[in-house]
Design an enzyme around this catalytic site. Structure first.
Site, PDB file in Angstrom:
ATOM      1  N   GLU A 488       7.274  -1.828  -6.886  1.00  0.00           N
ATOM      2  CA  GLU A 488       7.365  -2.076  -5.443  1.00  0.00           C
ATOM      3  C   GLU A 488       8.651  -2.819  -5.059  1.00  0.00           C
ATOM      4  OE1 GLU A 488       3.628  -4.028  -4.839  1.00  0.00           O
ATOM      5  OE2 GLU A 488       2.524  -2.143  -4.673  1.00  0.00           O
ATOM      6  N   LYS A 601       9.666  -4.348 -11.024  1.00  0.00           N
ATOM      7  CA  LYS A 601       8.508  -5.250 -10.975  1.00  0.00           C
ATOM      8  C   LYS A 601       7.515  -4.964 -12.105  1.00  0.00           C
ATOM      9  CE  LYS A 601       4.829  -6.577  -7.734  1.00  0.00           C
ATOM     10  NZ  LYS A 601       4.043  -6.150  -6.572  1.00  0.00           N
ATOM     11  N   GLN A 602       7.273  -3.691 -12.376  1.00  0.00           N
ATOM     12  CA  GLN A 602       6.250  -3.317 -13.359  1.00  0.00           C
ATOM     13  C   GLN A 602       6.561  -1.906 -13.859  1.00  0.00           C
ATOM     14  OE1 GLN A 602       3.766  -3.299  -9.632  1.00  0.00           O
ATOM     15  NE2 GLN A 602       2.312  -2.332 -11.019  1.00  0.00           N
TER      16      GLN A 602
HETATM   17  C1  BGC Z   1       1.030  -4.374  -7.815  1.00  0.00           C
HETATM   18  C2  BGC Z   1       0.216  -3.118  -7.552  1.00  0.00           C
HETATM   19  C3  BGC Z   1      -1.251  -3.470  -7.643  1.00  0.00           C
HETATM   20  C4  BGC Z   1      -1.597  -4.642  -6.726  1.00  0.00           C
HETATM   21  C5  BGC Z   1      -3.013  -5.118  -6.914  1.00  0.00           C
HETATM   22  C6  BGC Z   1       0.631  -5.443  -6.820  1.00  0.00           C
HETATM   23  O1  BGC Z   1       1.344  -6.616  -7.072  1.00  0.00           O
HETATM   24  O2  BGC Z   1       2.402  -4.087  -7.655  1.00  0.00           O
HETATM   25  O3  BGC Z   1       0.530  -2.137  -8.513  1.00  0.00           O
HETATM   26  O4  BGC Z   1      -2.015  -2.366  -7.292  1.00  0.00           O
HETATM   27  O5  BGC Z   1      -0.752  -5.731  -7.000  1.00  0.00           O
HETATM   28  O6  BGC Z   1      -3.212  -5.568  -8.216  1.00  0.00           O
END
Ligand code: BGC
Length: 771
Positions: A488, A601-602
């Site tokens: 994100e 971020k991930q």
């Molecule tokens: C993450 C999402 C996740 C959400 C709820 C966000 O910080 O980027 O991938 O679905 O948190 O855990």
């Protein structure tokens, strides 16, 4: 920031009371039973900082949306599983003064969460402002055996005085959500009654009109004798209590047993709620605390039998993994397809207790491998039930022909997220929901799920993908514009590798499923064609076109797929070079700076490489890992687990272990400095995956469990339980070998480090460590 949790194999232990850590501990010591959850708030009054939290699965309020700049397609409300009536409250007054840990001197404070038996206990000695010293002991649980029941045993001992102690067990529905968008209270009172030692409070949510009756029954003992006497009732709006004044001599101990029932209109007709609560209270009172506890404990022992992981030689790691398993089992028990798993479970208000793609991507594998088939299946049925809403959602955005876009955030199938770059663009969630169907069938062998449930969802998602891509005349390829990947920290990008990969994969899988249905369920398939007005030839021709001609950005220099168009325009500076004081960047940098940076971020590109590892050679996986991991800041708790599994796959054992540690004790050590908000429940599913798929190297291939285990250097051995179809296996990894024990009667065939073997029921097989 480290919390002061003492390492123990089965218990979470905190010694000493630190008000600054109170919210963190309230999260960590949360208890639940899949139907409700309770933060570790105190039974007695506490006037300092605290997040009071009692949450009931499925009971939500649609809080009117607050946004700066309204966009067409935004949802009207944000669904929240809301804070509900406080059932734990027991006020204590000593010589007229209220026991309040914020106003007394506290010694010998010790709090213990016993994960083996699912019980929370707390002891302390308090000196009241008037000098009276009391020793307090409390024990409570929410029954996992009878999910409508909660039980508390609370005792106060007069250590240095004789005098009067007043105990007031109560139910209080005058509660709020801290995150209420308009500072509203979400509950109104429907009825209340209290007589002698029994009381019932019925409340209704505004708008959604769920009703919940909370009932209580209590008894007070002085030492071992029941205290007779007429409790004085206290009644006010949304509140009932019963006070008893008791004379004590120095050394006397008063014990309050408070047994409660929480019943809701989700499970009973509204008119019968009080009656049902009375029945449940009677059930509880007839059994009594000890019997209720024995039943609760037996249920927990059964859960551990199928889900435990043991680590030899590292108590902190042992505590960490058990804590993750315990919290997952407390959050979701899987009997009810209307319920799901919120990113924070029942442990805080953040994320509103509602459903994200986290469930399919991170939690499903745990439940699939450790619980009966129905548990995982209900997670899938939840989405199937929401299919018509997902179709409506897509229609609102301009899609047609019953294409479905599942919401980013939901409780009842309607979208509840309102940041355009996520709501409209983070559409990879549709892919996760499709992948979960494949994953479930691959693990359980339950192919019948495809007819009709799985197919209907896959068809609608495929229709969405086929409309969401467009032909680029310039590239002579299909492209997917204006998306946000799992990372994100990039928004509104073109051709996100992960999203496009998920789209193509869904189309391919749906084609396979169609072939399967034609062969195995031809009549049903004919009906489905009619029901969904599926024009097989024309629709699948387009799908095949897309599969053949989808565009994936590729970097020749590094021989990697690029996360999105233009990724290489960024200045690629490894995250390791970021000054410590600038991390986490989401708290230290402006959003503008984050968006323009290369930081991830991930797992994003690596997310699809993880899911579809067989599509990539080990060299390719290595190249992608080496390219992306150094740029990843892992600022989502969902990130390290995927990296840990991929690192294990390519032989980066040290990295795999390092990433695993970041998820395993994330909350116990308050690693991200945000445990006060609640626990990272969905990431705990990721921890389990990192262990079993990373260290255990578990995969399902050709209807067989495959293990490629390694033992982290610090550990002597580990073992875990895993269900596969009807077989229930326990595996143990030691330095010199790997043993698989079949605890069921079901013969199964496995592969360990390229060696195949059949294990008969109730037999074991040992494999020499080839590494
Ligand atoms: C993450 C999402 C996740 C959400 C709820 C966000 O910080 O980027 O991938 O679905 O948190 O855990």
């Amino acid at each position: 920031m480290k919390n002061n949790i003492i390492h123990d194999e089965w218990k979470i232990i905190e010694e000493g009371f630190n008000p600054e850590n109170n919210r963190i501990s309230e999260s960590i010591f949360s208890i639940g039973n899949g139907k409700m959850g309770q933060r570790a708030n105190f039974e007695e009054q506490y006037s300092d900082d605290s997040l009071q939290g009692t949450y009931i699965a499925g009971i939500y309020y649609p809080d009117k949306t607050r946004v700066g700049w309204w966009k067409n397609g935004y949802p009207e409300y944000v669904a929240k599983i809301i804070n509900s009536a406080n059932w734990i409250g027991i006020d204590i007054q000593i010589a007229g003064e209220t026991l309040d840990l914020a106003k007394t001197k506290i010694e010998k404070f010790r709090r213990v969460l016993d994960m083996k038996t699912g019980v929370l206990s707390r002891n302390f000695v308090a000196t009241m402002p008037g000098g009276q010293k009391v020793e307090v002991k409390s024990t409570r649980f929410v029954s996992i055996d009878d999910s409508e029941i909660g039980a508390i045993r609370y005792s106060v001992k007069a250590l240095n005085f004789s005098g009067e102690i007043t105990v007031t067990p109560y139910l209080d529905g005058d509660v709020k959500n801290e995150d209420a968008n308009y500072d509203e209270k979400f509950w109104t009172e429907i009825s209340k009654e209290i007589k002698a030692e029994e009381g019932y409070l019925t409340l209704e949510t505004l708008k959604t009109r769920f009703q919940v009756t909370t009932g209580m029954w209590f008894s007070v003992l002085k030492n071992t004798n029941k205290v007779d006497g007429k409790p004085e009732n206290a009644i006010r709006e949304k509140y009932i209590g019963a006070s008893q004044k008791i004379q004590v001599e120095k050394g006397d101990e008063l014990t309050v047993e408070k047994l409660t029932a929480t019943v809701s209109s989700l499970n009973h007709p509204k008119k019968q709620l009080v009656l049902q609560a009375k029945k449940a209270v009677k059930r509880a009172a007839t059994a009594g605390f000890d019997k209720l506890f024995a039943n609760h404990k037996n249920c927990w022992l059964k859960k551990w039998e199928t889900s435990d992981i043991k680590i030899e030689g590292d108590i902190a790691a042992q505590q960490g993994i058990r804590y993750n398993i315990f919290q997952l089992n407390q959050t979701y028990t899987g009997e009810d397809e209307r319920l799901n798993i919120g990113p924070k479970g029942f442990t805080g208000e953040k994320y509103g207790g509602v459903t994200y793609w986290d469930t399919e991507a991170y939690c499903l594998p745990f439940f699939m491998s450790t619980a009966p088939l129905e548990v995982a299946k209900n997670l899938l049925l939840y989405r199937h039930k929401h299919l018509s809403k997902a179709i409506e959602n897509a229609k609102k955005l301009g899609f047609n022909c019953q294409a479905a876009l599942y919401p980013m955030v939901t409780i009842n199938g309607e979208e509840c997220h309102n940041e355009w770059e996520i709501t409209f663009e983070e559409i990879h969630r549709n892919g996760a929901i499709a992948y979960a169907i494949y994953n479930y069938i691959n693990n359980t062998g339950d192919k019948e799920y495809l007819a009709p449930h799985g197919f209907e969802v896959l068809l609608a998602i495929s229709r969405f993908w086929s409309q969401r891509v467009n032909w680029s005349a310039e590239k002579q390829k299909y492209v997917m514009l204006g998306v946000t990947g799992p990372n994100e920290y990039e928004n509104n990008i073109n051709n996100n590798f992960h999203t496009s990969y998920m789209a193509v994969w869904t189309l391919k899988y749906t084609l396979e499923v169609i072939d399967f249905l034609k062969k195995e369920f031809p009549f049903l398939f004919e009906e489905l064609i009619k029901k969904w007005k599926f024009n097989e030839i024309s629709e699948t021709t387009v799908w095949k076109e897309i599969i053949e001609n989808m565009y994936f950005p590729f970097d020749d220099e590094n021989q990697v797929f690029l996360q999105q168009d233009g990724f290489k325009d960024k200045k690629l500076i490894p995250a390791a070079e970021l000054p410590v004081k600038e991390r986490p960047i989401n708290q230290k940098w402006s959003w503008d700076r984050i968006l323009r940076s290369c930081y991830i971020k991930q797992a994003d590109t690596l997310q699809s490489i993880f899911w579809f590892e067989d599509d990539f050679s080990d060299d390719q996986i290595k190249r992608h890992f080496d390219f992306y991991e150094p740029l990843t800041v892992h600022e989502s708790s969902l990130s390290p687990c995927v990296h840990s599994i991929l690192a294990a796959k390519i032989g980066y054992e040290k990295k795999s272990y390092e990433m695993y540690l970041r998820t395993a004790r994330l909350d116990l050590d308050n690693y991200n400095n945000d445990t006060d908000d609640g626990l990272h429940i969905t990431s705990m599913g990721g921890t389990w995956m990192a262990f079993v798929m990373g260290f255990g190297g578990v995969r399902v291939k050709n209807n067989r469990l495959v293990f490629n285990p390694f033992l982290p250097k610090k550990w002597k051995a580990y073992s875990f339980r895993i269900n596969f179809r009807d077989a229930h296996l326990e595996v143990k990894m030691e330095r010199n070998g790997f043993t698989v024990v079949n605890h069921s009667n079901q013969k199964t065939s496995i592969q360990v480090w390229n060696k195949q073997a059949d294990i008969e029921g109730n037999k074991h097989v040992k494999f020499k460590n080839s590494k």
